[in-house]
Scaffold this motif. Structure first.
Motif, PDB file in Angstrom:
ATOM      1  N   ILE A  78     -33.264  15.162   5.635  1.00 18.61           N
ATOM      2  CA  ILE A  78     -32.264  15.604   6.620  1.00 18.61           C
ATOM      3  C   ILE A  78     -30.941  16.043   6.002  1.00 18.61           C
ATOM      4  O   ILE A  78     -30.138  16.672   6.692  1.00 18.61           O
ATOM      5  CB  ILE A  78     -31.998  14.528   7.710  1.00 18.61           C
ATOM      6  N   THR A  79     -30.694  15.682   4.740  1.00 19.91           N
ATOM      7  CA  THR A  79     -29.442  16.099   4.091  1.00 19.91           C
ATOM      8  C   THR A  79     -29.712  16.560   2.668  1.00 19.91           C
ATOM      9  O   THR A  79     -30.610  16.058   2.001  1.00 19.91           O
ATOM     10  CB  THR A  79     -28.403  14.954   4.035  1.00 19.91           C
ATOM     11  N   LEU A  80     -28.899  17.511   2.237  1.00 14.61           N
ATOM     12  CA  LEU A  80     -28.961  18.004   0.868  1.00 14.61           C
ATOM     13  C   LEU A  80     -27.539  18.319   0.442  1.00 14.61           C
ATOM     14  O   LEU A  80     -26.812  19.014   1.160  1.00 14.61           O
ATOM     15  CB  LEU A  80     -29.827  19.262   0.789  1.00 14.61           C
ATOM     16  N   VAL A  81     -27.141  17.788  -0.715  1.00 14.40           N
ATOM     17  CA  VAL A  81     -25.807  18.058  -1.239  1.00 14.40           C
ATOM     18  C   VAL A  81     -25.975  18.847  -2.531  1.00 14.40           C
ATOM     19  O   VAL A  81     -26.528  18.338  -3.514  1.00 14.40           O
ATOM     20  CB  VAL A  81     -25.017  16.757  -1.490  1.00 14.40           C
ATOM     21  N   HIS A  82     -25.525  20.091  -2.499  1.00 13.75           N
ATOM     22  CA  HIS A  82     -25.608  20.961  -3.677  1.00 13.75           C
ATOM     23  C   HIS A  82     -24.513  20.604  -4.673  1.00 13.75           C
ATOM     24  O   HIS A  82     -23.431  20.174  -4.295  1.00 13.75           O
ATOM     25  CB  HIS A  82     -25.438  22.437  -3.274  1.00 13.75           C
ATOM     26  N   GLY A  83     -24.793  20.800  -5.949  1.00  8.18           N
ATOM     27  CA  GLY A  83     -23.788  20.654  -6.987  1.00  8.18           C
ATOM     28  C   GLY A  83     -23.506  19.235  -7.416  1.00  8.18           C
ATOM     29  O   GLY A  83     -22.513  18.988  -8.103  1.00  8.18           O
ATOM     30  N   LEU A  84     -24.357  18.298  -7.044  1.00  6.96           N
ATOM     31  CA  LEU A  84     -24.131  16.905  -7.449  1.00  6.96           C
ATOM     32  C   LEU A  84     -24.540  16.690  -8.893  1.00  6.96           C
ATOM     33  O   LEU A  84     -25.582  17.162  -9.338  1.00  6.96           O
ATOM     34  CB  LEU A  84     -24.951  15.949  -6.583  1.00  6.96           C
ATOM     35  N   LYS A  85     -23.704  15.957  -9.617  1.00  7.62           N
ATOM     36  CA  LYS A  85     -24.084  15.483 -10.945  1.00  7.62           C
ATOM     37  C   LYS A  85     -24.944  14.232 -10.806  1.00  7.62           C
ATOM     38  O   LYS A  85     -25.893  14.029 -11.554  1.00  7.62           O
ATOM     39  CB  LYS A  85     -22.848  15.179 -11.781  1.00  7.62           C
ATOM     40  N   SER A  86     -24.578  13.388  -9.822  1.00  8.32           N
ATOM     41  CA  SER A  86     -25.389  12.204  -9.547  1.00  8.32           C
ATOM     42  C   SER A  86     -25.072  11.644  -8.168  1.00  8.32           C
ATOM     43  O   SER A  86     -24.011  11.894  -7.601  1.00  8.32           O
ATOM     44  CB  SER A  86     -25.187  11.124 -10.615  1.00  8.32           C
ATOM     45  N   ARG A  87     -26.035  10.893  -7.683  1.00  6.05           N
ATOM     46  CA  ARG A  87     -25.912  10.160  -6.419  1.00  6.05           C
ATOM     47  C   ARG A  87     -26.332   8.731  -6.720  1.00  6.05           C
ATOM     48  O   ARG A  87     -27.409   8.504  -7.285  1.00  6.05           O
ATOM     49  CB  ARG A  87     -26.822  10.765  -5.352  1.00  6.05           C
ATOM     50  N   VAL A  88     -25.492   7.779  -6.363  1.00  2.85           N
ATOM     51  CA  VAL A  88     -25.755   6.385  -6.667  1.00  2.85           C
ATOM     52  C   VAL A  88     -25.767   5.580  -5.371  1.00  2.85           C
ATOM     53  O   VAL A  88     -24.819   5.656  -4.579  1.00  2.85           O
ATOM     54  CB  VAL A  88     -24.668   5.824  -7.622  1.00  2.85           C
ATOM     55  N   ASN A  89     -26.828   4.813  -5.175  1.00  2.00           N
ATOM     56  CA  ASN A  89     -26.898   3.912  -4.039  1.00  2.00           C
ATOM     57  C   ASN A  89     -25.834   2.837  -4.231  1.00  2.00           C
ATOM     58  O   ASN A  89     -25.813   2.154  -5.251  1.00  2.00           O
ATOM     59  CB  ASN A  89     -28.299   3.302  -3.973  1.00  2.00           C
ATOM     60  N   TYR A  90     -24.949   2.677  -3.248  1.00  2.00           N
ATOM     61  CA  TYR A  90     -23.866   1.703  -3.356  1.00  2.00           C
ATOM     62  C   TYR A  90     -24.171   0.441  -2.555  1.00  2.00           C
ATOM     63  O   TYR A  90     -23.539  -0.582  -2.743  1.00  2.00           O
ATOM     64  CB  TYR A  90     -22.565   2.357  -2.892  1.00  2.00           C
ATOM     65  N   GLY A  91     -25.128   0.530  -1.631  1.00  3.15           N
ATOM     66  CA  GLY A  91     -25.504  -0.656  -0.873  1.00  3.15           C
ATOM     67  C   GLY A  91     -25.689  -0.372   0.594  1.00  3.15           C
ATOM     68  O   GLY A  91     -25.734   0.777   1.047  1.00  3.15           O
ATOM     69  N   LEU A  92     -25.789  -1.454   1.345  1.00  2.00           N
ATOM     70  CA  LEU A  92     -26.009  -1.397   2.786  1.00  2.00           C
ATOM     71  C   LEU A  92     -25.107  -2.412   3.459  1.00  2.00           C
ATOM     72  O   LEU A  92     -24.843  -3.477   2.903  1.00  2.00           O
ATOM     73  CB  LEU A  92     -27.465  -1.732   3.128  1.00  2.00           C
ATOM     74  N   ASP A  93     -24.658  -2.091   4.635  1.00  2.00           N
ATOM     75  CA  ASP A  93     -23.904  -3.022   5.477  1.00  2.00           C
ATOM     76  C   ASP A  93     -24.565  -3.086   6.845  1.00  2.00           C
ATOM     77  O   ASP A  93     -25.164  -2.112   7.302  1.00  2.00           O
ATOM     78  CB  ASP A  93     -22.453  -2.556   5.664  1.00  2.00           C
ATOM     79  N   LYS A  94     -24.438  -4.225   7.471  1.00  2.00           N
ATOM     80  CA  LYS A  94     -24.847  -4.391   8.862  1.00  2.00           C
ATOM     81  C   LYS A  94     -26.269  -3.919   9.131  1.00  2.00           C
ATOM     82  O   LYS A  94     -26.518  -3.162  10.062  1.00  2.00           O
ATOM     83  CB  LYS A  94     -23.866  -3.674   9.795  1.00  2.00           C
TER      84      LYS A  94
END
Length: 152
Positions: A78-94
């Motif tokens: 559902i989402t795509l971010v162009h130009g990323l060097k990296s994407r890091v999972n930071y966690g979950l809340d609630k």
């Protein structure tokens, strides 16, 4: 699919919804593999005959954490971010598991962008309110605030 090419485009999308994703059918094989990977072999998940006889749900259900583990795959639909060097999972809340997911059911997600916080050096921390839906269900089966750091 909602695409983004900059931090500014992400910021402009705050409060808006991406999705829904395509449906994903939950199979007994997936549930069994998840049980093997996590060591959680509770009969309500992995013993279909016993689950049909004894479970309050009338059959086997997916682990809540299995449902949650589908988040990366469904998010990529559902989402795509162009130009990323990296994407890091930071966690979950609630995180809440609000209804069972029977084996054989179809799931999808919707995600509303809550925040986009500048992290400096070309990075942002984003928070998406993600709702997992089951086909034919009258309420979500899981709701979670998903956090990630994106570096451009």
């Amino acid at each position: 699919m909602k695409t983004f090419s900059s931090i500014q485009e992400l910021q402009a999308f705050k409060g808006m919804e991406a999705g829904p994703s395509e449906w994903h059918r939950v199979t007994q094989e997936e549930v069994n593999l998840f049980a093997d990977a996590t060591g959680d072999h509770q009969w309500i998940h992995v013993d279909p005959e016993r689950a049909r006889r004894e479970s309050p749900f009338g059959g086997p259900v997916a682990h809540g954490f299995f449902t949650l583990s589908l988040l990366p795959m469904l998010t990529e639909r559902i989402t795509l971010v162009h130009g990323l060097k990296s994407r890091v999972n930071y966690g979950l809340d609630k995180v809440r598991f609000t209804a069972p997911v029977p084996v054989g059911a179809k799931l999808r997600i919707r995600a509303t962008l809550q925040t986009v916080d500048d992290e400096g050096a070309g990075g942002v921390k984003v928070a998406w309110l993600v709702t997992f839906e089951i086909e034919g269900g009258d309420k979500p089966v899981c709701v979670a605030l998903s956090l990630a750091k994106l570096y451009f």
